[in-house]
Design a protein around this motif. Sequence first.
Motif, PDB file in Angstrom:
ATOM      1  N   ALA A  83       4.328   6.784  10.074  1.00 13.71           N
ATOM      2  CA  ALA A  83       2.884   6.965   9.920  1.00 13.71           C
ATOM      3  C   ALA A  83       2.546   8.140   9.012  1.00 13.71           C
ATOM      4  O   ALA A  83       1.619   8.064   8.191  1.00 13.71           O
ATOM      5  N   GLY A  84       3.292   9.234   9.119  1.00 15.61           N
ATOM      6  CA  GLY A  84       3.019  10.404   8.291  1.00 15.61           C
ATOM      7  C   GLY A  84       3.238  10.129   6.818  1.00 15.61           C
ATOM      8  O   GLY A  84       2.451  10.563   5.959  1.00 15.61           O
ATOM      9  N   THR A  85       4.317   9.410   6.521  1.00 15.11           N
ATOM     10  CA  THR A  85       4.588   9.073   5.118  1.00 15.11           C
ATOM     11  C   THR A  85       3.546   8.098   4.583  1.00 15.11           C
ATOM     12  O   THR A  85       3.083   8.218   3.445  1.00 15.11           O
ATOM     13  N   ALA A  86       3.160   7.122   5.400  1.00 18.20           N
ATOM     14  CA  ALA A  86       2.132   6.174   4.982  1.00 18.20           C
ATOM     15  C   ALA A  86       0.829   6.895   4.656  1.00 18.20           C
ATOM     16  O   ALA A  86       0.165   6.584   3.652  1.00 18.20           O
ATOM     17  N   GLU A  87       0.458   7.867   5.470  1.00 12.61           N
ATOM     18  CA  GLU A  87      -0.760   8.633   5.224  1.00 12.61           C
ATOM     19  C   GLU A  87      -0.643   9.444   3.938  1.00 12.61           C
ATOM     20  O   GLU A  87      -1.605   9.562   3.164  1.00 12.61           O
ATOM     21  N   HIS A  88       0.533  10.021   3.697  1.00 17.69           N
ATOM     22  CA  HIS A  88       0.781  10.766   2.455  1.00 17.69           C
ATOM     23  C   HIS A  88       0.594   9.860   1.246  1.00 17.69           C
ATOM     24  O   HIS A  88      -0.050  10.254   0.253  1.00 17.69           O
ATOM     25  N   LEU A  89       1.124   8.651   1.301  1.00 15.55           N
ATOM     26  CA  LEU A  89       0.993   7.710   0.190  1.00 15.55           C
ATOM     27  C   LEU A  89      -0.465   7.326  -0.030  1.00 15.55           C
ATOM     28  O   LEU A  89      -0.948   7.258  -1.169  1.00 15.55           O
ATOM     29  N   ARG A  90      -1.185   7.064   1.077  1.00 13.78           N
ATOM     30  CA  ARG A  90      -2.599   6.687   0.956  1.00 13.78           C
ATOM     31  C   ARG A  90      -3.437   7.841   0.431  1.00 13.78           C
ATOM     32  O   ARG A  90      -4.341   7.646  -0.400  1.00 13.78           O
ATOM     33  N   ARG A  91      -3.158   9.034   0.901  1.00 15.29           N
ATOM     34  CA  ARG A  91      -3.974  10.200   0.532  1.00 15.29           C
ATOM     35  C   ARG A  91      -4.013  10.402  -0.975  1.00 15.29           C
ATOM     36  O   ARG A  91      -5.058  10.703  -1.551  1.00 15.29           O
ATOM     37  N   VAL A 121      -0.701   6.714  -4.068  1.00 10.28           N
ATOM     38  CA  VAL A 121       0.593   6.427  -4.692  1.00 10.28           C
ATOM     39  C   VAL A 121       0.758   4.918  -4.877  1.00 10.28           C
ATOM     40  O   VAL A 121       0.471   4.133  -3.973  1.00 10.28           O
ATOM     41  N   GLY A 122       1.251   4.537  -6.053  1.00 10.42           N
ATOM     42  CA  GLY A 122       1.423   3.120  -6.337  1.00 10.42           C
ATOM     43  C   GLY A 122       2.855   2.684  -6.543  1.00 10.42           C
ATOM     44  O   GLY A 122       3.121   1.497  -6.721  1.00 10.42           O
ATOM     45  N   ALA A 123       3.805   3.641  -6.514  1.00 10.49           N
ATOM     46  CA  ALA A 123       5.197   3.290  -6.810  1.00 10.49           C
ATOM     47  C   ALA A 123       6.140   4.116  -5.939  1.00 10.49           C
ATOM     48  O   ALA A 123       5.940   5.322  -5.773  1.00 10.49           O
ATOM     49  N   VAL A 124       7.165   3.466  -5.438  1.00 14.06           N
ATOM     50  CA  VAL A 124       8.172   4.115  -4.581  1.00 14.06           C
ATOM     51  C   VAL A 124       9.553   3.725  -5.063  1.00 14.06           C
ATOM     52  O   VAL A 124       9.793   2.556  -5.407  1.00 14.06           O
ATOM     53  N   CYS A 125      10.459   4.706  -5.092  1.00 16.07           N
ATOM     54  CA  CYS A 125      11.857   4.455  -5.415  1.00 16.07           C
ATOM     55  C   CYS A 125      12.685   4.554  -4.136  1.00 16.07           C
ATOM     56  O   CYS A 125      12.580   5.548  -3.398  1.00 16.07           O
TER      57      CYS A 125
END
Length: 491
Positions: free
Chosen positions: A27-35, A38-42
């Motif tokens: 959940a914390g990482t998902a929130e970081h991405l949304r905040r 972010v559109g790309a992850v490796c």
Amino acid sequence: MTPTDFGPLPDPGALTMVDIPGPVLDAGTAEHLRRYGVGAVCLFGKNVQSPGQLRTLCADLRAVLGEHALIALDHEGGAILRPQFWPFAPSAMSLGAADDPALTEAMNAVLARQLRAVGVNWNFAPVLDVNVNPANPVIGERAYGADPEKVTRHGRAALAGHAREGVAACVKHFPGHGDTFQDSHLTLPRVDKPRAELDAGELVPFRALLDATPAVMTAHIVYPALDPEHPATLSRPILTGLLRDEWGYGGVIVTDSMGMQAIDAHYGRGEAGVLALRAGADLVMALGQRAAQEETLEAIAAALRAGEVPDAGTKLGRLRALAEKYPSQDLPLPDLAADRPAVTLGWARGLTGWRNPVAPPPGSRIRLVAHRTPVRENVSEAGADAETLARDLGTVYAVDLHPFDSPEELDWAALEGGDVPVVLATTFRHRQPALRGARPALHLALYNPYAVLDVDAPAVLAYGFRPEARAALLGWLRGERGLPGTLPFGM
């Protein structure tokens, strides 16, 4: 931080690629991405456990990243394969030794099919570096060879294999990492060649294949003939002047990881990210701890607000076009194990003899000298250990195993005494000066192919240590197949 913070400007995360901590999207990482939008992850080995888990992770990432999600992996073949559960496709140099573009296309289609099955839609491959330096510590068997035309021929086949399976390829490392003796993961290399020499060598594959190239990854290397001040990743003369303006490239430009010491030890993370975008990159690879990612994201956000990235909309358009052409999808998992026989045959076609090697007779006794516990080094996975090799060779011979922890400890005078032939298996990522002058009866080069330059013995080059590569080698030891490969570099 939401899109409305910037009005018509993209979120900073839309121009940034990050990594995530583990095999699930917490959940914390998902929130970081949304905040940060972010559109790309490796993804890396830490994110991979099983096909089903990886498929679920990609679906969860799509739900957060949105319809233009770009999910990437380094899936080159050979040593650069994070998943351990699919057939291991041959390394680029193994394919260069076989020198059959149809085989290269087929093996790259295998790689792309594996990724597409779980939802990964971007592969950071093929490598277009022309490896002309036998002391190169980071490319080696990742390259198709030392001849620009061969690299071009097989690079085009690799791009075709990806395209036919619907996965975006990304050529690397522009303008070329093949003539360095330093590793940009650890330091900032330089390639001191005049422009004419670069045009005839390193630049040939990149320029020739632009028409088939969805994306280009930059190298953290200084090329004084192109830009005496900045590494390519941060160089406007290279990324915009050469690649965009002179060559007319319209695809995506992505940086290599900005956490590598070539950048991190010389620039601040945020500063480097902004410099890369201003130089011409579309996507900054901000990998590492959350704080390092945020430093880059906040710096890009400030640059966007200040109007320091005036072509941000164009960059975003390129990234969205890539995701639309190669979408991440939720597909049924096929039986990818069915590719294993073809993959093993692919490795077998690259097997190369050096100094006319002769296999000991099957059923005879041999003394196997091998590294006890190889370790992972930077981007490459660890080679096969001594016990694994002894089990493999034990299906052909009676094996007396002599494992070692360091090649410096080997007493070759003692090892070579007696009637039992000594077989040395090298599984090191790097060449080992301590092996110079060693004279076993047979050398099995299972990782760095340039090890044959150090060991004074007939050798078989497998260009890799994966199970399928070892199975191909066992076929030769049993007398079931020959050594059809041609050495793809000069001696």
